[in-house]
Design an enzyme around this catalytic site. Sequence first.
Site, short mmCIF file in Angstrom:
data_model
loop_
_atom_site.label_atom_id
_atom_site.label_comp_id
_atom_site.label_asym_id
_atom_site.label_seq_id
_atom_site.Cartn_x
_atom_site.Cartn_y
_atom_site.Cartn_z
CD GLU A 1 -1.86 2.27 1.51
OE1 GLU A 1 -1.62 3.11 0.62
OE2 GLU A 1 -1.90 2.54 2.71
CB CYS B 1 -0.81 7.13 1.15
SG CYS B 1 -1.91 6.00 2.01
#
Length: 490
Positions: A259, A293
């Site tokens: 991720e 993010c």
Amino acid sequence: MPLSSGLYVAGSFTGAAADETEAIINPATETVIGSAPVGGVQLTHAAIQAARSAFDEGVWSTLTRRGRAVYLERMFGILAAHAAEICELIIVEAGALRSNARARQFDIPMKHFRHYLDAGDTGKVRALAPELTPTTAGTKALGTAFVVREPVGVVAAITPYNYPFFLNLAKAVPALLTGNTVVLKPSPYTPFQALVLAAAAHEAGLPPGVFNVVTGGTAVGELLTTDARIDLVTFTGSDSVGSAIAAQAAPTLKRLVLELGGKSALIVRADANLKLALAQALRGFTSHAGQGCAMNTRVLVHNSLRKTFVEQLTAAAKSVRVGDPGDPASEMGPLIRGAARDRVERYVAAGLQSGATLKAGGKRPPDLRRGFYYEPTFFDDVDPDCAIAQEEIFGPVGVVIGYDTDEEAINLANRSRFGLRGGIISADVGRAYEMALRIRSGGLSLNAGAGTQLSEGPFGGVKRSGYGRELGEEGLNEFTHLKLIEIQAG
């Protein structure tokens, strides 16, 4: 919840010598909040072997899922009982706002934890339709098979500093629940939120070696990503580190869940609710000081709205109250360390050099002499291909880019090497949905989305944002492999 002075390996807390500790500081004040143990290669070898033995000897993997859930239920209860203490730790260790620490960094991951515990054991075994096959004896054989999900083995979980409690749970809980053993390596900036889990696991009575916590630098990380005793690495962090992990894991053919970074685009159509769009745009670069993010740091605004939108976003950014995250009146806290702020300053300088127009921020708050603060910053007149529009800054910096048609907006959204999230604000939800289908990302939110992170919603990205998914059934399945068991009747 008292924290041990040692790391957690094979069911016990190790002692730490004076030269094996590191001061952990509060990013809001630069004061020391405690001394954390620092692990090395030898201790990491011990943690890997403890996890390997616990898995291979079946003390955890051969339990039923319900049997494992009994332990994890106790662990959940211990964490819930210490919610206030953990939230205070999230504030002083990660620099999260008080509201963010509770609502997003504690309550949401605990909601996901609860969801997994309540989900039952669905999907573990699937029977295939039987088939009839003629035999040489003139009869017919009746054959079928069962598809079984089994744990992958030993999982190395490597987590960042921005949402540490959240991400530690997001990786450890599904891995443990599906029968894997875990070695967790947190960021050196936020080790205490991993040791909290170790303390809860220990109190809950998890068998030795099932859950381990180690810290350390590059050598520890490389051991976890290269050692043949590790079966799967789950990592959250930058795309550059993710790429290095993929290369390190390749010789042993480890499973990977990566991720990684993002440069997500928020599309504001001509028919958008301007108040909602402004709130989402501001949140996209100020929430947790831009250290996320999945944040929408590129705002693509229809040119018919752009002038008004930029004027109002400028006023909103300048009005954000930056200050100590422990103060309920603060609306944005600090970056994690001086190095992170230095990185933001380099990008702001690059943005100015590229010809973009600085509309708000662009400097350190003059009234905050201590702490790693930076003003909410955004640019207009931005070249879609310049560094501030293409690279993940991981700080409170956003960009506004104008467009004229939906096709142009879609192309701009896809004009990125990342593909994690995105959003569209429009009164025409059907058209927004059609546009969302053409945007290459792991997920999008229409008109601000569901209002929370859904426990059943798989989270992850495409392109340089990584691969694999967390949360939901898909998140559980990342930690399992499939086995086909065939059988013939009679």
